[in-house]
Design a protein around this motif. Sequence first.
Motif, PDB file in Angstrom:
ATOM      1  N   GLU A  78       6.915 -17.585   0.875  1.00 12.49           N
ATOM      2  CA  GLU A  78       5.465 -17.786   0.994  1.00 12.49           C
ATOM      3  C   GLU A  78       4.708 -16.565   0.494  1.00 12.49           C
ATOM      4  O   GLU A  78       3.691 -16.696  -0.217  1.00 12.49           O
ATOM      5  CB  GLU A  78       5.102 -18.083   2.449  1.00 12.49           C
ATOM      6  N   SER A  79       5.188 -15.380   0.839  1.00 15.25           N
ATOM      7  CA  SER A  79       4.508 -14.145   0.435  1.00 15.25           C
ATOM      8  C   SER A  79       4.517 -13.981  -1.079  1.00 15.25           C
ATOM      9  O   SER A  79       3.504 -13.612  -1.694  1.00 15.25           O
ATOM     10  CB  SER A  79       5.172 -12.939   1.097  1.00 15.25           C
ATOM     11  N   PHE A 126       1.894  -3.786   0.143  1.00 15.44           N
ATOM     12  CA  PHE A 126       2.981  -4.053   1.087  1.00 15.44           C
ATOM     13  C   PHE A 126       2.778  -5.348   1.866  1.00 15.44           C
ATOM     14  O   PHE A 126       1.664  -5.680   2.270  1.00 15.44           O
ATOM     15  CB  PHE A 126       3.088  -2.915   2.102  1.00 15.44           C
ATOM     16  N   VAL A 127       3.880  -6.037   2.090  1.00 14.34           N
ATOM     17  CA  VAL A 127       3.935  -7.137   3.057  1.00 14.34           C
ATOM     18  C   VAL A 127       5.031  -6.760   4.051  1.00 14.34           C
ATOM     19  O   VAL A 127       6.199  -6.611   3.671  1.00 14.34           O
ATOM     20  CB  VAL A 127       4.282  -8.485   2.387  1.00 14.34           C
ATOM     21  N   VAL A 128       4.667  -6.556   5.302  1.00 19.96           N
ATOM     22  CA  VAL A 128       5.631  -6.144   6.327  1.00 19.96           C
ATOM     23  C   VAL A 128       6.150  -7.380   7.056  1.00 19.96           C
ATOM     24  O   VAL A 128       5.364  -8.169   7.596  1.00 19.96           O
ATOM     25  CB  VAL A 128       5.002  -5.157   7.330  1.00 19.96           C
ATOM     26  N   LEU A 129       7.473  -7.554   7.042  1.00 21.49           N
ATOM     27  CA  LEU A 129       8.102  -8.721   7.652  1.00 21.49           C
ATOM     28  C   LEU A 129       9.056  -8.279   8.769  1.00 21.49           C
ATOM     29  O   LEU A 129       9.632  -7.190   8.712  1.00 21.49           O
ATOM     30  CB  LEU A 129       8.877  -9.512   6.592  1.00 21.49           C
ATOM     31  N   ASP A 130       9.230  -9.145   9.754  1.00 25.96           N
ATOM     32  CA  ASP A 130      10.107  -8.851  10.888  1.00 25.96           C
ATOM     33  C   ASP A 130      11.559  -9.081  10.475  1.00 25.96           C
ATOM     34  O   ASP A 130      12.033 -10.218  10.419  1.00 25.96           O
ATOM     35  CB  ASP A 130       9.730  -9.752  12.065  1.00 25.96           C
ATOM     36  N   GLY A 131      12.271  -7.986  10.205  1.00 25.71           N
ATOM     37  CA  GLY A 131      13.647  -8.079   9.750  1.00 25.71           C
ATOM     38  C   GLY A 131      14.645  -8.434  10.835  1.00 25.71           C
ATOM     39  O   GLY A 131      15.828  -8.624  10.543  1.00 25.71           O
TER      40      GLY A 131
END
Length: 217
Positions: A204-205, A186-191
Amino acid sequence: MGFFITFEGIEGCGKSTQVRLAAERLSRAGHEVVVTREPGGCPIADAIRAILLDARNSAMVPMTELLLYAAARAQHIAEVVEPALASGKIVLCDRFTDSTLTYQGFGRKLDRELIARLNALAAGSIKPDMTLLFDCPVETGLARAMARINANSAAREERFEQESLLFHERIRDGFLSLAATEPSRFVVLDGSRSIGEIETMVTESILMRLPAATARR
C-alpha cells in the motif's frame, strides 16, 4: 528516471524478506524491478561486504569500517543503481546511506557530518525517493537475526550481531530520529507484526507513492 526505494531497520527487522516480496509483487504487476543490497550488489562491493560482516574481523576500527562502506557504495552506485534508474526501473535496495548514518554515526559515534559528506561523495546525486523503515524491539530483531545466521552454514555474517544491546538501541534510536527529520521520505512500519501484515502495508505504501512514469512498460 526510475524510482529508488530503500529498506532500512535494525538487525532482524524483516526488511530483507519484504524486499523480496515487494519485488515479486511489483514484477507480477508488470513493473521492471532491480533488487540489490548494501554493502554489496556487485562483485567488488560483495568482496568488501565479506570483509565488513565477517566476525573474525573484530579488530577493524570504526574509521576503516566507514571508509569500506563508502568504497562499496561508490562501486555499487556506478555499476548497479545509477544505470537501473537511468533506464527507468524501480530499484529496491536493502540498506543504503541511512544505515551508514545510524550504524557508524549513532552506533559507532563517528562524526555524522563527516559521514554525510562521505555518503554524498559515494552516492553522488542518487538519493532515495522513498524509504521504508521497519521498526521493532532490539531483542526481537537480534533473536531473529541469530536464528537466521545459525540456520545458514555457508556464511556467518554476524560481526554486528555480536555488538552490545546498547549499540543496537542507539541504532534503533538513530533510525527513528532520521525518520522524524524527513517524514516526507520515510514510512515507518511495525516490524514486529506478521510477514503478511507487513507485506500488505509495504504494498500500500509503495503504490501510494509510485509515480505514473514507472507504470507497466
